[in-house]
Structure formats: structure tokens, C-alpha cells
Scaffold this motif. Structure first.
Motif, PDB file in Angstrom:
ATOM      1  N   GLN A  75       0.844  -1.184   0.000  1.00  0.00           N
ATOM      2  CA  GLN A  75       0.000   0.000   0.000  1.00  0.00           C
ATOM      3  C   GLN A  75       0.886   1.242   0.000  1.00  0.00           C
ATOM      4  O   GLN A  75       1.804   1.359   0.791  1.00  0.00           O
ATOM      5  N   VAL A  76       0.596   2.147  -0.907  1.00  0.00           N
ATOM      6  CA  VAL A  76       1.349   3.392  -1.034  1.00  0.00           C
ATOM      7  C   VAL A  76       0.447   4.549  -0.629  1.00  0.00           C
ATOM      8  O   VAL A  76      -0.708   4.623  -1.035  1.00  0.00           O
ATOM      9  N   GLN A  77       0.997   5.457   0.172  1.00  0.00           N
ATOM     10  CA  GLN A  77       0.242   6.626   0.603  1.00  0.00           C
ATOM     11  C   GLN A  77       0.958   7.902   0.179  1.00  0.00           C
ATOM     12  O   GLN A  77       2.187   7.954   0.197  1.00  0.00           O
ATOM     13  N   LEU A  78       0.170   8.889  -0.200  1.00  0.00           N
ATOM     14  CA  LEU A  78       0.690  10.200  -0.537  1.00  0.00           C
ATOM     15  C   LEU A  78       0.036  11.206   0.394  1.00  0.00           C
ATOM     16  O   LEU A  78      -1.194  11.226   0.530  1.00  0.00           O
ATOM     17  N   VAL A  79       0.859  12.053   0.997  1.00  0.00           N
ATOM     18  CA  VAL A  79       0.345  13.054   1.916  1.00  0.00           C
ATOM     19  C   VAL A  79       0.811  14.429   1.452  1.00  0.00           C
ATOM     20  O   VAL A  79       2.015  14.685   1.370  1.00  0.00           O
ATOM     21  N   GLU A  80      -0.168  15.286   1.154  1.00  0.00           N
ATOM     22  CA  GLU A  80       0.132  16.648   0.731  1.00  0.00           C
ATOM     23  C   GLU A  80       0.079  17.575   1.937  1.00  0.00           C
ATOM     24  O   GLU A  80      -0.652  17.333   2.896  1.00  0.00           O
ATOM     25  N   SER A  81       0.818  18.662   1.837  1.00  0.00           N
ATOM     26  CA  SER A  81       0.738  19.699   2.857  1.00  0.00           C
ATOM     27  C   SER A  81       1.101  21.031   2.220  1.00  0.00           C
ATOM     28  O   SER A  81       1.702  21.074   1.139  1.00  0.00           O
ATOM     29  N   GLY A  82       0.719  22.117   2.894  1.00  0.00           N
ATOM     30  CA  GLY A  82       1.133  23.437   2.462  1.00  0.00           C
ATOM     31  C   GLY A  82       0.051  24.306   1.864  1.00  0.00           C
ATOM     32  O   GLY A  82       0.306  25.448   1.510  1.00  0.00           O
ATOM     33  N   GLY A  83      -1.145  23.792   1.724  1.00  0.00           N
ATOM     34  CA  GLY A  83      -2.210  24.612   1.171  1.00  0.00           C
ATOM     35  C   GLY A  83      -2.630  25.707   2.130  1.00  0.00           C
ATOM     36  O   GLY A  83      -2.195  25.765   3.280  1.00  0.00           O
ATOM     37  N   GLY A  84      -3.489  26.600   1.640  1.00  0.00           N
ATOM     38  CA  GLY A  84      -3.963  27.666   2.495  1.00  0.00           C
ATOM     39  C   GLY A  84      -4.542  28.816   1.705  1.00  0.00           C
ATOM     40  O   GLY A  84      -4.820  28.692   0.514  1.00  0.00           O
TER      41      GLY A  84
ATOM     42  N   LEU B  85       2.963  30.476  -2.468  1.00  0.00           N
ATOM     43  CA  LEU B  85       2.625  29.356  -1.590  1.00  0.00           C
ATOM     44  C   LEU B  85       3.413  28.144  -2.052  1.00  0.00           C
ATOM     45  O   LEU B  85       3.647  27.985  -3.263  1.00  0.00           O
ATOM     46  N   GLY B  86       3.818  27.298  -1.100  1.00  0.00           N
ATOM     47  CA  GLY B  86       4.529  26.084  -1.455  1.00  0.00           C
ATOM     48  C   GLY B  86       3.783  24.862  -0.981  1.00  0.00           C
ATOM     49  O   GLY B  86       3.229  24.846   0.123  1.00  0.00           O
ATOM     50  N   LEU B  87       3.725  23.860  -1.835  1.00  0.00           N
ATOM     51  CA  LEU B  87       3.095  22.586  -1.495  1.00  0.00           C
ATOM     52  C   LEU B  87       4.160  21.495  -1.464  1.00  0.00           C
ATOM     53  O   LEU B  87       5.164  21.585  -2.169  1.00  0.00           O
ATOM     54  N   SER B  88       3.924  20.480  -0.661  1.00  0.00           N
ATOM     55  CA  SER B  88       4.791  19.310  -0.671  1.00  0.00           C
ATOM     56  C   SER B  88       3.947  18.048  -0.656  1.00  0.00           C
ATOM     57  O   SER B  88       2.785  18.058  -0.229  1.00  0.00           O
ATOM     58  N   CYS B  89       4.525  16.965  -1.150  1.00  0.00           N
ATOM     59  CA  CYS B  89       3.839  15.675  -1.206  1.00  0.00           C
ATOM     60  C   CYS B  89       4.869  14.596  -0.902  1.00  0.00           C
ATOM     61  O   CYS B  89       5.862  14.474  -1.624  1.00  0.00           O
ATOM     62  N   THR B  90       4.621  13.829   0.136  1.00  0.00           N
ATOM     63  CA  THR B  90       5.538  12.766   0.529  1.00  0.00           C
ATOM     64  C   THR B  90       4.897  11.408   0.280  1.00  0.00           C
ATOM     65  O   THR B  90       3.741  11.181   0.651  1.00  0.00           O
ATOM     66  N   VAL B  91       5.661  10.548  -0.350  1.00  0.00           N
ATOM     67  CA  VAL B  91       5.200   9.201  -0.690  1.00  0.00           C
ATOM     68  C   VAL B  91       5.795   8.204   0.299  1.00  0.00           C
ATOM     69  O   VAL B  91       6.993   8.225   0.564  1.00  0.00           O
ATOM     70  N   SER B  92       4.952   7.346   0.815  1.00  0.00           N
ATOM     71  CA  SER B  92       5.425   6.316   1.745  1.00  0.00           C
ATOM     72  C   SER B  92       4.741   4.997   1.433  1.00  0.00           C
ATOM     73  O   SER B  92       3.750   4.949   0.700  1.00  0.00           O
ATOM     74  N   GLY B  93       5.273   3.920   1.997  1.00  0.00           N
ATOM     75  CA  GLY B  93       4.685   2.602   1.769  1.00  0.00           C
ATOM     76  C   GLY B  93       5.632   1.686   1.038  1.00  0.00           C
ATOM     77  O   GLY B  93       6.845   1.915   0.987  1.00  0.00           O
ATOM     78  N   LYS B  94       5.087   0.654   0.443  1.00  0.00           N
ATOM     79  CA  LYS B  94       5.878  -0.365  -0.215  1.00  0.00           C
ATOM     80  C   LYS B  94       5.891  -0.135  -1.722  1.00  0.00           C
ATOM     81  O   LYS B  94       4.860  -0.195  -2.381  1.00  0.00           O
ATOM     82  N   PHE B  95       7.090   0.128  -2.235  1.00  0.00           N
ATOM     83  CA  PHE B  95       7.259   0.266  -3.674  1.00  0.00           C
ATOM     84  C   PHE B  95       8.719   0.047  -4.006  1.00  0.00           C
ATOM     85  O   PHE B  95       9.591   0.134  -3.128  1.00  0.00           O
ATOM     86  N   PHE B  96       8.999  -0.224  -5.277  1.00  0.00           N
ATOM     87  CA  PHE B  96      10.372  -0.409  -5.708  1.00  0.00           C
ATOM     88  C   PHE B  96      11.000   0.918  -6.109  1.00  0.00           C
ATOM     89  O   PHE B  96      12.103   1.249  -5.704  1.00  0.00           O
ATOM     90  N   SER B  97      10.257   1.695  -6.896  1.00  0.00           N
ATOM     91  CA  SER B  97      10.776   2.968  -7.368  1.00  0.00           C
ATOM     92  C   SER B  97       9.614   3.877  -7.747  1.00  0.00           C
ATOM     93  O   SER B  97       8.576   3.404  -8.178  1.00  0.00           O
ATOM     94  N   ILE B  98       9.812   5.160  -7.581  1.00  0.00           N
ATOM     95  CA  ILE B  98       8.814   6.140  -8.015  1.00  0.00           C
ATOM     96  C   ILE B  98       9.256   6.702  -9.352  1.00  0.00           C
ATOM     97  O   ILE B  98      10.362   7.223  -9.471  1.00  0.00           O
ATOM     98  N   ALA B  99       8.414   6.576 -10.343  1.00  0.00           N
ATOM     99  CA  ALA B  99       8.744   7.074 -11.681  1.00  0.00           C
ATOM    100  C   ALA B  99       8.340   8.547 -11.783  1.00  0.00           C
ATOM    101  O   ALA B  99       9.057   9.431 -11.404  1.00  0.00           O
ATOM    102  N   THR B 100       7.161   8.805 -12.261  1.00  0.00           N
ATOM    103  CA  THR B 100       6.712  10.175 -12.463  1.00  0.00           C
ATOM    104  C   THR B 100       5.852  10.633 -11.284  1.00  0.00           C
ATOM    105  O   THR B 100       5.021   9.889 -10.778  1.00  0.00           O
TER     106      THR B 100
END
Length: 123
Positions: free
Chosen positions: A1-10, A18-33
Motif C-alpha cells: 500500500q502506497v500513501q501520498l500526503v500533501e501539505s502546504g495549502g492555504g 505558496l509552497g506545497l509538498s507531497c511525501t510518498v510512503s509505503g511499499k514500492f520499488f521505485s517512483i517514476a513520475t
């Protein structure tokens, strides 16, 4: 399961940044795009910008010269720096990851979305 969490809106005034960020976590081999998309009320979700693993970028014409997408592969994190914001940039911003996983010697690609973060540009 892969999760993406955004932050920075407002809320920001027209012309602001304004700056946004997105962090990917969970089980994967590689992130492409990785990519940012947005959806305004009563509109379809639209592409904002994408970035490949090697750093190649693509922007929608409406944000070229104002927004900058970047990523940190070591942290599995993507960023969107938004400058000279306009009221028409108001939307929920979503991040998307295309990632690969390996099973039985075969690589397969999947996609996952974040939950979205609200960006409101208004005086």
C-alpha cells in the motif's frame, strides 16, 4: 500500500506565493513520475505539472513561469512552488505518483493519489 500526503495549502492574496509538498510512503520499488493536479469547483481535474525521476518537467501553459515543480528522490518528496498566484489558481491540489513494484521478477507500474489540499487565492 502506497500513501501520498500533501501539505502546504492555504489562503493567499493575489500575487502572493505558496509552497506545497507531497511525501510518498509505503511499499514500492521505485517512483517514476510525480505530478500535481488541481480541481476547481464544477471543473474536471486538470494537470498542473509533472516531473520524472531524472528531473524532466512539464507544465500546463497556465502556470508556466509562475510555478516550479521539484522532487527529492532521497526523501520521496515532491514540491510545488507557486508564485504570482491568481484567483483562478484556486482549487484543491492533488499529487499523483506513478510507481513500480516487483513481484516474481516482474516489474509492474501503479498509480496513487493524495487526499488533496485546498489552495485559495483571494483578497
Amino acid at each position: 500500500q502506497v500513501q501520498l500526503v500533501e501539505s502546504g495549502g492555504g489562503l493567499v492574496q493575489p500575487g502572493g506565493s505558496l509552497g506545497l509538498s507531497c511525501t510518498v510512503s509505503g511499499k514500492f520499488f521505485s517512483i517514476a513520475t510525480l505530478g500535481w493536479y488541481r480541481q476547481a469547483p464544477e471543473n474536471q481535474r486538470e494537470l498542473v505539472a509533472t516531473i520524472t525521476r531524472d528531473g524532466s518537467t512539464n507544465y500546463d501553459d497556465s502556470v508556466k513561469g509562475r510555478f516550479t515543480i521539484s522532487r527529492d528522490n532521497s526523501e520521496n518528496t515532491m514540491y510545488l512552488q507557486m508564485n504570482s498566484l491568481k484567483p483562478e489558481d484556486t482549487a484543491v491540489y492533488y499529487c499523483k505518483a506513478v510507481y513500480s513494484d516487483v513481484a516474481f521478477g516482474m516489474a509492474r507500474f501503479y498509480e496513487a493519489w493524495g487526499q488533496g489540499t485546498q489552495v485559495t487565492v483571494s483578497s
